[in-house]
Design a protein around this motif. Sequence first.
Motif: not given
Length: 264
Positions: A44-56, A101-111
């Motif tokens: 929702g931030l509308g940015v690119d240029g990244y990748a995210m992985f969660f690994e054990r 400007a991002a499409e974020l839930p209100d509490r996420v944006r506020d925090r």
Amino acid sequence: MTNDVHPIRSAWFNCHAGVAGDMTLAALVDAGADTDMVANTIAGLGVDGYAMFFERVQRSGVSATWANIVTHDGLHDHDPGETGGHGLHRPAREIFALLDAAELPDRVRDRARTVFERLAAVEGAIHGIDPADVELHEVGALDSIIDVVGVCAALESLDIDQIYCSSIGLGSGIVNTAHGQLPHPAPATMALLTEAGAPTHGLDTTLETATPTGAALMTTLASSFGPMPGGTSHAVGYGAGTADPPGRANIVQVVITVGAGWAD
């Protein structure tokens, strides 16, 4: 106003080995935060240029989740133990505009906005400039923006009402920053911890165990510091740092507790 009783969900972060943004995010994912919700919120931030992985991974025999965030600047650059250059920086006002400007839930944006406002105020005081004009180097890099928004999204996924934190472990020595070599803990990290009155303890290591991103998250979002609060343990998660030093599990532990509280 009603007097309906509802369960208060709390997250207590055990930061005795230190704290970083990616470790905090990974701990919440390990405790059950929905990775799709986190990823969609960051998108929702509308940015690119990244990748995210969660690994054990394993850290001193403890199974944990590692948040591997790759940006166009290279591998994640805020993990304790990492050295060298940092990613591209952004002025604080640009980050505020991005969040607004991002499409974020209100509490996420506020925090998230409150975290960056606190950081900008501290950096502004250190450098003697208006907080809006502060160029946030380490914490203004794309990976740390993802960390902060990701942590706030994960808290929302877990429906966390209250946040608490233990004493925070600090190393010593020298840390490499965008301004050159500085004392470790970094000035911004120490300013955040000092201003919040956060308890700390020393670790026998030269690794950067507490990063500005981690310190900003804890000192902004935690309502108090100390032992785990009362309640029924609902889930536990372990977030790993990139470094794997011998004799010390480089992890942040989060305990999700549920207790009775009063609705407004």
